[in-house]
Design a protein around this motif. Structure first.
Motif, PDB file in Angstrom:
ATOM      1  N   LEU A 163       2.669   9.524   6.772  1.00  0.00           N
ATOM      2  CA  LEU A 163       1.938   9.240   8.021  1.00  0.00           C
ATOM      3  C   LEU A 163       0.591   9.957   8.071  1.00  0.00           C
ATOM      4  O   LEU A 163      -0.414   9.388   8.509  1.00  0.00           O
ATOM      5  CB  LEU A 163       2.806   9.655   9.209  1.00  0.00           C
ATOM      6  CG  LEU A 163       2.628   8.796  10.449  1.00  0.00           C
ATOM      7  CD1 LEU A 163       3.158   7.400  10.228  1.00  0.00           C
ATOM      8  CD2 LEU A 163       3.305   9.425  11.641  1.00  0.00           C
ATOM      9  N   ARG A 222      -1.439  10.483   5.939  1.00  0.00           N
ATOM     10  CA  ARG A 222      -2.452   9.860   5.077  1.00  0.00           C
ATOM     11  C   ARG A 222      -2.996   8.554   5.655  1.00  0.00           C
ATOM     12  O   ARG A 222      -3.960   8.002   5.125  1.00  0.00           O
ATOM     13  CB  ARG A 222      -1.872   9.588   3.674  1.00  0.00           C
ATOM     14  CG  ARG A 222      -1.291  10.810   2.969  1.00  0.00           C
ATOM     15  CD  ARG A 222      -2.341  11.817   2.519  1.00  0.00           C
ATOM     16  NE  ARG A 222      -3.382  11.248   1.698  1.00  0.00           N
ATOM     17  CZ  ARG A 222      -3.331  11.142   0.357  1.00  0.00           C
ATOM     18  NH1 ARG A 222      -2.285  11.592  -0.291  1.00  0.00           N
ATOM     19  NH2 ARG A 222      -4.339  10.611  -0.320  1.00  0.00           N
ATOM     20  N   ILE A 255       0.876  -1.185   0.000  1.00  0.00           N
ATOM     21  CA  ILE A 255       0.000   0.000   0.000  1.00  0.00           C
ATOM     22  C   ILE A 255       0.901   1.219   0.000  1.00  0.00           C
ATOM     23  O   ILE A 255       1.561   1.520   1.001  1.00  0.00           O
ATOM     24  CB  ILE A 255      -0.943  -0.023   1.222  1.00  0.00           C
ATOM     25  CG1 ILE A 255      -1.853  -1.250   1.149  1.00  0.00           C
ATOM     26  CG2 ILE A 255      -1.748   1.273   1.289  1.00  0.00           C
ATOM     27  CD1 ILE A 255      -2.748  -1.453   2.374  1.00  0.00           C
ATOM     28  N   THR A 277       6.434   1.237   7.374  1.00  0.00           N
ATOM     29  CA  THR A 277       7.696   1.945   7.087  1.00  0.00           C
ATOM     30  C   THR A 277       7.633   3.407   7.513  1.00  0.00           C
ATOM     31  O   THR A 277       8.542   4.177   7.226  1.00  0.00           O
ATOM     32  CB  THR A 277       8.035   1.924   5.579  1.00  0.00           C
ATOM     33  OG1 THR A 277       7.224   2.905   4.904  1.00  0.00           O
ATOM     34  CG2 THR A 277       7.816   0.555   4.955  1.00  0.00           C
ATOM     35  N   ALA A 317      -0.826  -0.825  -4.572  1.00  0.00           N
ATOM     36  CA  ALA A 317      -1.896   0.182  -4.638  1.00  0.00           C
ATOM     37  C   ALA A 317      -1.363   1.556  -4.255  1.00  0.00           C
ATOM     38  O   ALA A 317      -0.424   1.665  -3.465  1.00  0.00           O
ATOM     39  CB  ALA A 317      -3.020  -0.203  -3.682  1.00  0.00           C
TER      40      ALA A 317
HETATM   41  N1  NAP Z   1      11.681   8.048   0.873  1.00  0.00           N
HETATM   42  C1  NAP Z   1      12.465   7.368   1.687  1.00  0.00           C
HETATM   43  O1  NAP Z   1      13.667   7.175   1.401  1.00  0.00           O
HETATM   44  C2  NAP Z   1      11.882   6.776   2.953  1.00  0.00           C
HETATM   45  C3  NAP Z   1      12.723   5.965   3.700  1.00  0.00           C
HETATM   46  C4  NAP Z   1      12.217   5.315   4.800  1.00  0.00           C
HETATM   47  C5  NAP Z   1      10.902   5.521   5.190  1.00  0.00           C
HETATM   48  N2  NAP Z   1      10.111   6.373   4.500  1.00  0.00           N
HETATM   49  C6  NAP Z   1       8.721   6.550   4.995  1.00  0.00           C
HETATM   50  O2  NAP Z   1       7.884   5.633   4.284  1.00  0.00           O
HETATM   51  C7  NAP Z   1       6.622   6.266   4.006  1.00  0.00           C
HETATM   52  C8  NAP Z   1       6.470   6.360   2.488  1.00  0.00           C
HETATM   53  O3  NAP Z   1       7.510   7.190   2.006  1.00  0.00           O
HETATM   54  P1  NAP Z   1       7.777   7.387   0.438  1.00  0.00           P
HETATM   55  O4  NAP Z   1       8.944   8.308   0.342  1.00  0.00           O
HETATM   56  O5  NAP Z   1       7.794   6.079  -0.247  1.00  0.00           O
HETATM   57  O6  NAP Z   1       6.446   8.189   0.047  1.00  0.00           O
HETATM   58  P2  NAP Z   1       6.046   8.806  -1.369  1.00  0.00           P
HETATM   59  O7  NAP Z   1       7.148   8.626  -2.364  1.00  0.00           O
HETATM   60  O8  NAP Z   1       5.525  10.176  -1.108  1.00  0.00           O
HETATM   61  O9  NAP Z   1       4.840   7.870  -1.830  1.00  0.00           O
HETATM   62  C9  NAP Z   1       3.684   7.798  -1.081  1.00  0.00           C
HETATM   63  C10 NAP Z   1       2.763   6.768  -1.706  1.00  0.00           C
HETATM   64  O10 NAP Z   1       1.661   6.604  -0.819  1.00  0.00           O
HETATM   65  C11 NAP Z   1       0.477   6.596  -1.604  1.00  0.00           C
HETATM   66  N3  NAP Z   1      -0.667   6.999  -0.785  1.00  0.00           N
HETATM   67  C12 NAP Z   1      -0.851   8.163  -0.110  1.00  0.00           C
HETATM   68  N4  NAP Z   1      -2.037   8.141   0.519  1.00  0.00           N
HETATM   69  C13 NAP Z   1      -2.597   6.951   0.244  1.00  0.00           C
HETATM   70  C14 NAP Z   1      -3.820   6.351   0.579  1.00  0.00           C
HETATM   71  N5  NAP Z   1      -4.716   6.981   1.379  1.00  0.00           N
HETATM   72  N6  NAP Z   1      -4.103   5.127   0.087  1.00  0.00           N
HETATM   73  C15 NAP Z   1      -3.207   4.483  -0.695  1.00  0.00           C
HETATM   74  N7  NAP Z   1      -2.023   4.999  -1.060  1.00  0.00           N
HETATM   75  C16 NAP Z   1      -1.728   6.226  -0.589  1.00  0.00           C
HETATM   76  C17 NAP Z   1       0.772   7.584  -2.697  1.00  0.00           C
HETATM   77  O11 NAP Z   1      -0.148   7.397  -3.741  1.00  0.00           O
HETATM   78  P3  NAP Z   1      -0.605   8.633  -4.665  1.00  0.00           P
HETATM   79  O12 NAP Z   1       0.649   9.138  -5.292  1.00  0.00           O
HETATM   80  O13 NAP Z   1      -1.558   8.003  -5.624  1.00  0.00           O
HETATM   81  O14 NAP Z   1      -1.252   9.622  -3.733  1.00  0.00           O
HETATM   82  C18 NAP Z   1       2.188   7.168  -3.059  1.00  0.00           C
HETATM   83  O15 NAP Z   1       2.197   6.074  -3.910  1.00  0.00           O
HETATM   84  C19 NAP Z   1       6.668   7.616   4.707  1.00  0.00           C
HETATM   85  O16 NAP Z   1       6.101   7.526   5.992  1.00  0.00           O
HETATM   86  C20 NAP Z   1       8.147   7.929   4.791  1.00  0.00           C
HETATM   87  O17 NAP Z   1       8.447   8.827   5.853  1.00  0.00           O
HETATM   88  C21 NAP Z   1      10.565   6.980   3.378  1.00  0.00           C
END
Ligand code: NAP
Length: 220
Positions: free
Chosen positions: A67, A69, A6, A90, A29
């Motif tokens: 978070l 979301r 997800i 994560t 998703a």
């Molecule tokens: N980036 C990193 O290197 C990293 C490392 C470790 C941990 N994290 C943590 O992991 C989490 C994700 O980070 P990320 O960087 O991968 O985020 P991201 O690139 O901003 O991607 C977020 C994803 O979540 C989806 N999403 C948001 N709201 C949703 C919902 N209600 N239902 C289903 N899907 C939803 C988005 O879909 P849409 O685009 O369609 O809205 C998008 O695919 C965060 O909490 C972040 O702090 C990130």
């Protein structure tokens, strides 16, 4: 193994890439719907699904969305998962840069993952939260390699934690047991282990050194 993801961003996209390459059956998703995931599906062979279907039949579900979301996820999002499903969280709380102040974390003195569990209605295992997304692609190493990275993993359900640690090993990383979810502040943003690229010894030391106060940059 059947795995539901997800969130298809930095972390979700790269886990989709690696887990499909390892032969797992991955459903993925995002919030906008499966029609926006055709490129990732073509690249990886993963099945794009509406978020309501991401957990269907899954033995492991990864929740990897911002978070703030998490409360937007449909209620019962994990219904239909396999019995004993293990859920990876994560997530990280970035009150100043992204999430805004979340009272349920700050006022309740809860760890971020405990708050997420409350919304999901299911225990989680906190993993990958301090791992750079690109490292999931670039830094896997075979077991025993001297530069193999270790990731901290926290969770209350020992069986779920063991299953997830085995999957992380398959992905090419060692793990260190970070304790239960009430201990997972040791791996939250701003702690010594957060973003640390080190092996088992370095990660173990960093977890032990974490100060219990939430770092000022991560308070709303
Ligand atoms: N980036 C990193 O290197 C990293 C490392 C470790 C941990 N994290 C943590 O992991 C989490 C994700 O980070 P990320 O960087 O991968 O985020 P991201 O690139 O901003 O991607 C977020 C994803 O979540 C989806 N999403 C948001 N709201 C949703 C919902 N209600 N239902 C289903 N899907 C939803 C988005 O879909 P849409 O685009 O369609 O809205 C998008 O695919 C965060 O909490 C972040 O702090 C990130």
């Amino acid at each position: 193994m059947k795995i539901g993801i997800i969130g298809a961003g930095n972390i979700g996209g790269n886990l989709t890439r690696r887990l499909t390459a390892l032969g797992h059956d991955v459903s993925v998703a995002n919030s906008r719907g499966p029609h926006t995931l055709t490129a990732l599906a073509e690249e990886t062979g993963a099945t794009p699904v509406p978020v309501e279907e991401a957990a269907r039949g899954a033995e492991i579900v990864v929740v990897t969305i911002p978070l703030k979301r998490v409360p937007d996820l449909p209620s019962g999002v994990l219904d239909g998962a396999a019995d004993g499903v293990a859920v990876i969280d994560t997530g990280n709380y970035y009150p100043r840069q992204r999430d805004g102040r979340i009272a349920g974390i700050e006022d309740g003195g809860r760890t971020e993952s405990r708050w997420t569990e409350g919304h999901l209605g299911h225990p989680v295992v906190k993993a990958f939260n301090g791992t750079y997304a690109q490292d999931i692609l670039d830094r896997p190493r075979p077991a025993g390699a001297p530069d193999r990275m270790a990731l901290p993993v926290a969770g209350d359900d020992e069986a779920a934690k063991a299953r997830i640690r085995a999957l992380i090993d398959e992905l090419g990383f060692d793990t260190v047991d970070g304790g239960g979810i009430d201990d997972s502040w040791r791996q939250q943003p701003g702690t010594p282990v957060y973003g640390l690229r080190a092996g088992v010894e370095g990660v173990t030391e960093a977890l032990a050194k974490a100060p219990p106060e939430r770092p000022v940059d991560f308070r709303g």
